[in-house]
Scaffold this motif. Structure first.
Motif, short mmCIF file in Angstrom:
data_model
loop_
_atom_site.label_atom_id
_atom_site.label_comp_id
_atom_site.label_asym_id
_atom_site.label_seq_id
_atom_site.Cartn_x
_atom_site.Cartn_y
_atom_site.Cartn_z
N THR A 305 0.83 -1.22 0.00
CA THR A 305 0.00 0.00 0.00
C THR A 305 0.85 1.26 0.00
O THR A 305 0.35 2.35 -0.27
CB THR A 305 -0.94 0.02 1.22
N GLU A 306 2.13 1.12 0.31
CA GLU A 306 3.02 2.29 0.30
C GLU A 306 3.35 2.68 -1.14
O GLU A 306 3.39 1.84 -2.04
CB GLU A 306 4.32 1.98 1.05
N ALA A 307 3.64 3.96 -1.35
CA ALA A 307 4.05 4.43 -2.67
C ALA A 307 5.35 3.73 -3.07
O ALA A 307 6.19 3.42 -2.21
CB ALA A 307 4.27 5.94 -2.64
N PRO A 308 5.54 3.46 -4.36
CA PRO A 308 6.74 2.73 -4.79
C PRO A 308 8.06 3.36 -4.34
O PRO A 308 9.04 2.65 -4.14
CB PRO A 308 6.62 2.75 -6.32
N TYR A 309 8.09 4.71 -4.19
CA TYR A 309 9.33 5.36 -3.79
C TYR A 309 9.49 5.44 -2.27
O TYR A 309 10.46 6.04 -1.78
CB TYR A 309 9.43 6.76 -4.41
N ALA A 310 8.54 4.86 -1.52
CA ALA A 310 8.60 4.93 -0.05
C ALA A 310 8.58 3.55 0.61
O ALA A 310 8.49 3.45 1.83
CB ALA A 310 7.44 5.77 0.48
N ARG A 311 8.68 2.49 -0.18
CA ARG A 311 8.55 1.15 0.37
C ARG A 311 9.77 0.73 1.17
O ARG A 311 10.90 1.11 0.86
CB ARG A 311 8.30 0.14 -0.77
N ALA A 333 12.70 7.47 -8.83
CA ALA A 333 12.55 7.61 -7.38
C ALA A 333 12.60 6.26 -6.65
O ALA A 333 13.29 6.15 -5.62
CB ALA A 333 11.27 8.36 -7.06
N PRO A 334 11.90 5.20 -7.11
CA PRO A 334 12.01 3.91 -6.42
C PRO A 334 13.43 3.35 -6.41
O PRO A 334 13.82 2.67 -5.45
CB PRO A 334 11.06 3.01 -7.20
N LEU A 335 14.21 3.64 -7.44
CA LEU A 335 15.59 3.17 -7.49
C LEU A 335 16.43 3.84 -6.41
O LEU A 335 17.25 3.19 -5.74
CB LEU A 335 16.20 3.45 -8.87
N PHE A 336 16.25 5.14 -6.23
CA PHE A 336 16.96 5.86 -5.17
C PHE A 336 16.56 5.34 -3.80
O PHE A 336 17.40 5.20 -2.91
CB PHE A 336 16.70 7.36 -5.27
#
Length: 495
Positions: A305-311, A333-336
């Motif tokens: 449920t978390e945003a892909p860049y905050a998992r 952002a998800p990569l970072f």
């Protein structure tokens, strides 16, 4: 030795005279097929067109010597053609000299180098992406120049488009000096006579640019009986500027009336990875009898449920071995986010994409020394939000998408980093793009041509991207999914 598909191509080329287009799936050995075509047509005056010097160097070592053959890049062909008519020399600073002479004194002293570089970059992008007609009369195509600025997210100043027009006009008039970008466009602008060939082999034809396609037309004008053999993969077309090249193979097939063949056997991808790729393009990729079984699996041990860049991927980091792997994602952002988590457990990743790094670092310009990173984020978030709102209002979804990705990336780095001040964070980001590591993180756009035994696809639900609504945009998203899947030589793992 050869598959039935390859044998059918060789037979046709030896017995017929029609132009040929070969759609080659990832890992299908297209380079070996081109080599064989070259070798079985030794009596022809052949031209092998490659996309860079390293491919040319390798081809010259592998291809049989042909006294009538030429192995060249498009740029080298253009340069030699132009030099036959004009006494010219190469100077990569040609445009810089024009800028210095025409505009440098009018630039603010503190911004002089920055303005010079911005203008130099814009002129280069224009030479590569404007039509020949626009390059001939750039003052009538200022809107196209503005589109280039926006599409490539270039730094600008108030009069940069007017200055760019002047630079293009003066560069076009100067035939005594030629730079790398001129090698494609000047022979076309001056209607130079291209060499005469009986057969032209073109690699990576899905990425043919406007200028390169015009060069092929000039080769046809030189000899109406020339045969063209195009090799590429329409499903690996993932770069587009205003629709100019996303359907390059289709345009070439239509314009040059080609007979079409397919190479569908992948010698790179294992059976299970091929099955996964077939979910995207069912009939265009197959495994061979010698293919290993391979693995395709999911690991969702995180809060979806978390945003892909905050998992939080820490449980996954305990379960998976990321060494000697390639991690791919639709956005940055998800990569970072993953990169910082890898760093926290002692794993050193590298991130591909220096251009994106420069785009992020642009936000650090003119920041006061000693600024706290959270003050910086608050200030920057407001500016970026305004840009996103503007782009959405103008229906420039791809630009809004890119700014959103940058903003999300800034949120990630400011929240995950242990830095206190902006200048420390800036150095940290710069280092992420300069490291070498066996854990390589990349957007799918930057991963074409790469392959690894183990490939992770991060946040696969980001494909198709929500900003893709037009038919050609959705097709590009399918291509991105296909390219990502087919980088794997053994394991494909969705996170």
């Amino acid at each position: 030795m050869w598959t039935e598909e390859q044998e059918a191509i060789y037979k046709f080329i030896q017995e017929e005279k029609s132009n040929v287009s070969i759609s080659a799936c990832p890992g299908s050995g297209k380079t070996k097929v081109l080599e064989q075509i070259w070798n079985i047509t030794q009596e022809k005056v052949n031209l092998y067109l490659a996309f860079n010097k390293s491919i040319v160097t390798e081809a010259k070592l592998k291809l049989k010597y042909n006294p009538y053959g030429v192995i060249s890049t498009f740029h080298s062909l253009g340069f030699k053609t132009f030099r036959k008519r004009f006494d010219t020399k190469v100077d990569e600073n040609k445009v810089y000299h024009i800028i210095k002479r025409e505009f440098e004194s009018s630039f603010p002293v503190k911004k002089r180098e920055e303005y010079k570089y911005s203008l130099f970059s814009l002129v280069g992008y224009c030479k590569n992406n404007l039509t020949i007609q626009a390059l001939k009369t750039p003052k009538y195509f200022k809107e196209d120049i503005q589109n280039i600025i926006e599409f490539f997210d270039l730094d600008v100043y108030e009069d940069i488009i007017e200055h760019c027009v002047v630079c293009l006009e003066k560069s076009n008039l100067n035939t005594k000096v030629i730079d790398f970008n001129d090698m494609l466009v000047l022979p076309l602008l001056y209607d130079c006579d291209f060499p005469l060939f009986e057969q032209v082999l073109v690699d990576e034809s899905q990425d043919i640019s406007l200028a390169q396609r015009e060069m092929l037309r000039r080769l046809k004008d030189r000899n109406s009986n020339v045969r063209f053999i195009f090799v590429g993969d329409p499903h690996q077309s993932i770069y587009t500027f205003r629709g100019a090249s996303f359907n390059s193979i289709e345009l070439l097939q239509e314009e040059f009336s080609t007979e079409t063949f397919k190479l569908t056997y992948s010698f790179r991808c294992p059976v299970e990875v091929v099955k996964e790729a077939q979910k995207v393009y069912k009939d265009d990729i197959k495994s061979t009898s010698r293919s290993i079984e391979g693995t395709v699996r999911w690991n969702k041990d995180y809060d979806i449920t978390e945003a892909p860049y905050a998992r939080d991927y820490f449980r996954i980091l305990e379960q998976e071995d990321f060494h000697n792997s390639l991690v791919l994602c639709r956005t940055n952002a998800p990569l970072f986010n993953l990169a910082y988590q890898l760093l926290s457990v002692g794993l050193i990743p590298s991130i591909r994409g220096k251009s994106f790094g420069k785009g992020i670092l642009k936000y650090f310009k003119d920041i006061e020394p000693g600024m706290y990173i959270f003050d910086f984020l608050a200030e920057t978030r407001s500016k970026v939000a305004e840009k996103i709102e503007k782009y959405l209002a103008e229906d420039k979804r791809h630009l809004a998408e890119r700014e959103t990705d940058k903003l999300n990336t800034l949120v990630v780095v400011t929240s995950r980093s242990t830095c206190k001040y902006v200048e420390e964070l800036q150095r940290e980001i710069e280092s992420m793009f300069s490291k070498e590591s066996d854990i390589e993180l990349s957007t799918i756009h930057r991963a074409k041509g790469l392959e690894k035994e183990k490939v992770f696809i991060l946040a696969p639900e980001l494909i198709p991207h929500k900003s893709a609504v037009q038919e050609w945009e959705l097709e590009q998203e399918q291509n991105l999914k296909y390219v990502g899947i087919t980088r794997s030589k053994k394991e494909l793992i969705y996170l």
